[in-house]
Design a protein around this motif. Sequence first.
Motif, PDB file in Angstrom:
ATOM      1  N   ALA A 107      36.067  34.521  49.908  1.00  0.00           N
ATOM      2  CA  ALA A 107      35.508  34.655  48.561  1.00  0.00           C
ATOM      3  C   ALA A 107      35.473  36.115  48.128  1.00  0.00           C
ATOM      4  CB  ALA A 107      34.107  34.045  48.502  1.00  0.00           C
ATOM      5  N   ALA A 108      35.138  36.996  49.045  1.00  0.00           N
ATOM      6  CA  ALA A 108      35.115  38.427  48.729  1.00  0.00           C
ATOM      7  C   ALA A 108      36.523  38.955  48.451  1.00  0.00           C
ATOM      8  CB  ALA A 108      34.466  39.211  49.867  1.00  0.00           C
ATOM      9  N   LEU A 109      37.514  38.431  49.145  1.00  0.00           N
ATOM     10  CA  LEU A 109      38.901  38.827  48.864  1.00  0.00           C
ATOM     11  C   LEU A 109      39.301  38.382  47.456  1.00  0.00           C
ATOM     12  CD1 LEU A 109      41.593  40.043  49.801  1.00  0.00           C
ATOM     13  CD2 LEU A 109      42.174  37.786  50.719  1.00  0.00           C
ATOM     14  N   ILE A 110      38.954  37.163  47.082  1.00  0.00           N
ATOM     15  CA  ILE A 110      39.241  36.668  45.728  1.00  0.00           C
ATOM     16  C   ILE A 110      38.518  37.528  44.691  1.00  0.00           C
ATOM     17  CG2 ILE A 110      38.825  34.733  44.153  1.00  0.00           C
ATOM     18  CD1 ILE A 110      39.275  32.896  46.658  1.00  0.00           C
ATOM     19  N   TYR A 111      37.283  37.849  44.958  1.00  0.00           N
ATOM     20  CA  TYR A 111      36.468  38.692  44.080  1.00  0.00           C
ATOM     21  C   TYR A 111      37.142  40.049  43.903  1.00  0.00           C
ATOM     22  CZ  TYR A 111      31.954  41.222  43.165  1.00  0.00           C
ATOM     23  OH  TYR A 111      30.930  41.980  42.681  1.00  0.00           O
ATOM     24  N   ALA A 112      37.582  40.666  45.008  1.00  0.00           N
ATOM     25  CA  ALA A 112      38.249  41.971  44.945  1.00  0.00           C
ATOM     26  C   ALA A 112      39.551  41.880  44.145  1.00  0.00           C
ATOM     27  CB  ALA A 112      38.522  42.491  46.355  1.00  0.00           C
ATOM     28  N   PHE A 113      40.310  40.821  44.371  1.00  0.00           N
ATOM     29  CA  PHE A 113      41.566  40.628  43.641  1.00  0.00           C
ATOM     30  C   PHE A 113      41.280  40.481  42.149  1.00  0.00           C
ATOM     31  CE2 PHE A 113      44.877  37.816  41.885  1.00  0.00           C
ATOM     32  CZ  PHE A 113      45.996  38.612  42.140  1.00  0.00           C
ATOM     33  N   ASN A 114      40.242  39.740  41.793  1.00  0.00           N
ATOM     34  CA  ASN A 114      39.858  39.566  40.396  1.00  0.00           C
ATOM     35  C   ASN A 114      39.555  40.919  39.751  1.00  0.00           C
ATOM     36  OD1 ASN A 114      38.826  37.589  38.209  1.00  0.00           O
ATOM     37  ND2 ASN A 114      37.140  39.031  38.484  1.00  0.00           N
ATOM     38  N   ILE A 115      38.805  41.766  40.436  1.00  0.00           N
ATOM     39  CA  ILE A 115      38.465  43.090  39.906  1.00  0.00           C
ATOM     40  C   ILE A 115      39.721  43.934  39.763  1.00  0.00           C
ATOM     41  CG2 ILE A 115      37.204  45.227  40.371  1.00  0.00           C
ATOM     42  CD1 ILE A 115      35.367  42.859  39.652  1.00  0.00           C
ATOM     43  N   LEU A 116      40.604  43.864  40.750  1.00  0.00           N
ATOM     44  CA  LEU A 116      41.844  44.641  40.701  1.00  0.00           C
ATOM     45  C   LEU A 116      42.701  44.221  39.508  1.00  0.00           C
ATOM     46  CD1 LEU A 116      43.678  46.743  42.065  1.00  0.00           C
ATOM     47  CD2 LEU A 116      44.632  44.862  43.415  1.00  0.00           C
ATOM     48  N   VAL A 117      42.864  42.925  39.308  1.00  0.00           N
ATOM     49  CA  VAL A 117      43.667  42.429  38.183  1.00  0.00           C
ATOM     50  C   VAL A 117      43.034  42.848  36.860  1.00  0.00           C
ATOM     51  CG1 VAL A 117      44.459  40.348  36.983  1.00  0.00           C
ATOM     52  CG2 VAL A 117      44.720  40.540  39.460  1.00  0.00           C
ATOM     53  N   ALA A 118      41.728  42.697  36.743  1.00  0.00           N
ATOM     54  CA  ALA A 118      41.042  43.091  35.506  1.00  0.00           C
ATOM     55  C   ALA A 118      41.243  44.573  35.228  1.00  0.00           C
ATOM     56  CB  ALA A 118      39.552  42.771  35.613  1.00  0.00           C
ATOM     57  N   THR A 119      41.152  45.379  36.258  1.00  0.00           N
ATOM     58  CA  THR A 119      41.340  46.818  36.099  1.00  0.00           C
ATOM     59  C   THR A 119      42.767  47.136  35.671  1.00  0.00           C
ATOM     60  OG1 THR A 119      39.647  47.228  37.767  1.00  0.00           O
ATOM     61  CG2 THR A 119      41.135  49.050  37.265  1.00  0.00           C
ATOM     62  N   LEU A 120      43.731  46.480  36.283  1.00  0.00           N
ATOM     63  CA  LEU A 120      45.127  46.720  35.911  1.00  0.00           C
ATOM     64  C   LEU A 120      45.422  46.262  34.486  1.00  0.00           C
ATOM     65  CD1 LEU A 120      46.905  45.736  39.246  1.00  0.00           C
ATOM     66  CD2 LEU A 120      46.574  48.053  38.315  1.00  0.00           C
ATOM     67  N   LEU A 121      44.741  45.215  34.024  1.00  0.00           N
ATOM     68  CA  LEU A 121      44.972  44.714  32.675  1.00  0.00           C
ATOM     69  C   LEU A 121      44.334  45.578  31.597  1.00  0.00           C
ATOM     70  CD1 LEU A 121      44.588  40.842  33.051  1.00  0.00           C
ATOM     71  CD2 LEU A 121      46.693  42.132  32.642  1.00  0.00           C
ATOM     72  N   VAL A 122      43.115  46.050  31.840  1.00  0.00           N
ATOM     73  CA  VAL A 122      42.405  46.739  30.761  1.00  0.00           C
ATOM     74  C   VAL A 122      41.867  48.122  31.124  1.00  0.00           C
ATOM     75  CG1 VAL A 122      41.736  44.606  29.614  1.00  0.00           C
ATOM     76  CG2 VAL A 122      40.200  45.606  31.291  1.00  0.00           C
ATOM     77  N   GLY A 123      42.063  48.574  32.340  1.00  0.00           N
ATOM     78  CA  GLY A 123      41.422  49.830  32.724  1.00  0.00           C
ATOM     79  C   GLY A 123      42.327  50.972  33.122  1.00  0.00           C
ATOM     80  N   THR A 124      43.632  50.772  33.094  1.00  0.00           N
ATOM     81  CA  THR A 124      44.524  51.819  33.612  1.00  0.00           C
ATOM     82  C   THR A 124      44.453  53.107  32.799  1.00  0.00           C
ATOM     83  OG1 THR A 124      46.365  50.838  32.409  1.00  0.00           O
ATOM     84  CG2 THR A 124      46.151  50.256  34.745  1.00  0.00           C
ATOM     85  N   LEU A 159      36.715  54.836  35.997  1.00  0.00           N
ATOM     86  CA  LEU A 159      36.791  53.544  36.688  1.00  0.00           C
ATOM     87  C   LEU A 159      35.714  53.400  37.765  1.00  0.00           C
ATOM     88  CD1 LEU A 159      40.652  53.122  37.086  1.00  0.00           C
ATOM     89  CD2 LEU A 159      39.133  51.919  35.524  1.00  0.00           C
ATOM     90  N   GLU A 160      34.616  54.093  37.569  1.00  0.00           N
ATOM     91  CA  GLU A 160      33.553  54.077  38.573  1.00  0.00           C
ATOM     92  C   GLU A 160      33.022  52.669  38.832  1.00  0.00           C
ATOM     93  OE1 GLU A 160      29.269  55.834  38.071  1.00  0.00           O
ATOM     94  OE2 GLU A 160      30.650  57.425  38.711  1.00  0.00           O
ATOM     95  N   ASN A 161      32.708  51.932  37.777  1.00  0.00           N
ATOM     96  CA  ASN A 161      32.177  50.570  37.964  1.00  0.00           C
ATOM     97  C   ASN A 161      33.199  49.671  38.638  1.00  0.00           C
ATOM     98  OD1 ASN A 161      29.670  51.068  36.862  1.00  0.00           O
ATOM     99  ND2 ASN A 161      30.309  50.520  34.802  1.00  0.00           N
ATOM    100  N   GLU A 162      34.440  49.750  38.191  1.00  0.00           N
ATOM    101  CA  GLU A 162      35.486  48.916  38.776  1.00  0.00           C
ATOM    102  C   GLU A 162      35.669  49.243  40.255  1.00  0.00           C
ATOM    103  OE1 GLU A 162      35.616  50.555  35.942  1.00  0.00           O
ATOM    104  OE2 GLU A 162      36.367  49.223  34.367  1.00  0.00           O
ATOM    105  N   ALA A 163      35.665  50.536  40.578  1.00  0.00           N
ATOM    106  CA  ALA A 163      35.810  50.955  41.972  1.00  0.00           C
ATOM    107  C   ALA A 163      34.632  50.467  42.807  1.00  0.00           C
ATOM    108  CB  ALA A 163      35.939  52.477  42.066  1.00  0.00           C
ATOM    109  N   LEU A 164      33.442  50.561  42.251  1.00  0.00           N
ATOM    110  CA  LEU A 164      32.253  50.114  42.977  1.00  0.00           C
ATOM    111  C   LEU A 164      32.322  48.616  43.263  1.00  0.00           C
ATOM    112  CD1 LEU A 164      29.505  50.934  44.133  1.00  0.00           C
ATOM    113  CD2 LEU A 164      28.531  50.380  41.911  1.00  0.00           C
ATOM    114  N   PHE A 165      32.679  47.814  42.249  1.00  0.00           N
ATOM    115  CA  PHE A 165      32.805  46.376  42.458  1.00  0.00           C
ATOM    116  C   PHE A 165      33.910  46.054  43.462  1.00  0.00           C
ATOM    117  CE2 PHE A 165      30.559  45.886  38.329  1.00  0.00           C
ATOM    118  CZ  PHE A 165      29.590  44.990  38.728  1.00  0.00           C
TER     119      PHE A 165
END
Length: 142
Positions: free
Chosen positions: A83-100, A114-120
């Motif tokens: 579940a944590a791997l899925i959670y991390a992947f979700n954050i990574l995808v979200a960051t790549l879509l809207v945070g680059t 990207l402090e919040n994204e990195a923290l999550f």
Amino acid sequence: MLNKFNDAFTRFTDHPDFGRLLLRLTFGVLVIFHGIAKVNHGVDWISSILESKGLPGFIAYGVFIGEIIAPLLIIVGWFTRPAALIYAFNILVATLLVGTDKIFSITKVGAWGLENEALFFLGALCIMFLGAGRYRLPFKNN
């Protein structure tokens, strides 16, 4: 004197399973708020972003797995590592879509863009490597 204080403080605070529980609750609850927002307001805006990048819009519904199901599993301590791997992947995808665009930015208060994204993301990895610990809801295959 400092060594005695340190030893006493260490004995008082040496509860790694409680630390795991606190970590799971913190990151699980905080991401569920994001998932609830998507339940309330929909994922059409995510679909639009995906389609603008040449990806099928229906995969936007995967956000419910990453922001509702995975955090719930993390909170209760079931299948915590996957579940944590899925959670991390979700954050990574979200960051790549809207945070680059924030990768090389600093906010007005001196925080990395990207402090919040990195923290999550890193919190999810910590949970993945640490596991649920002893404080979790009982489940036969845990």
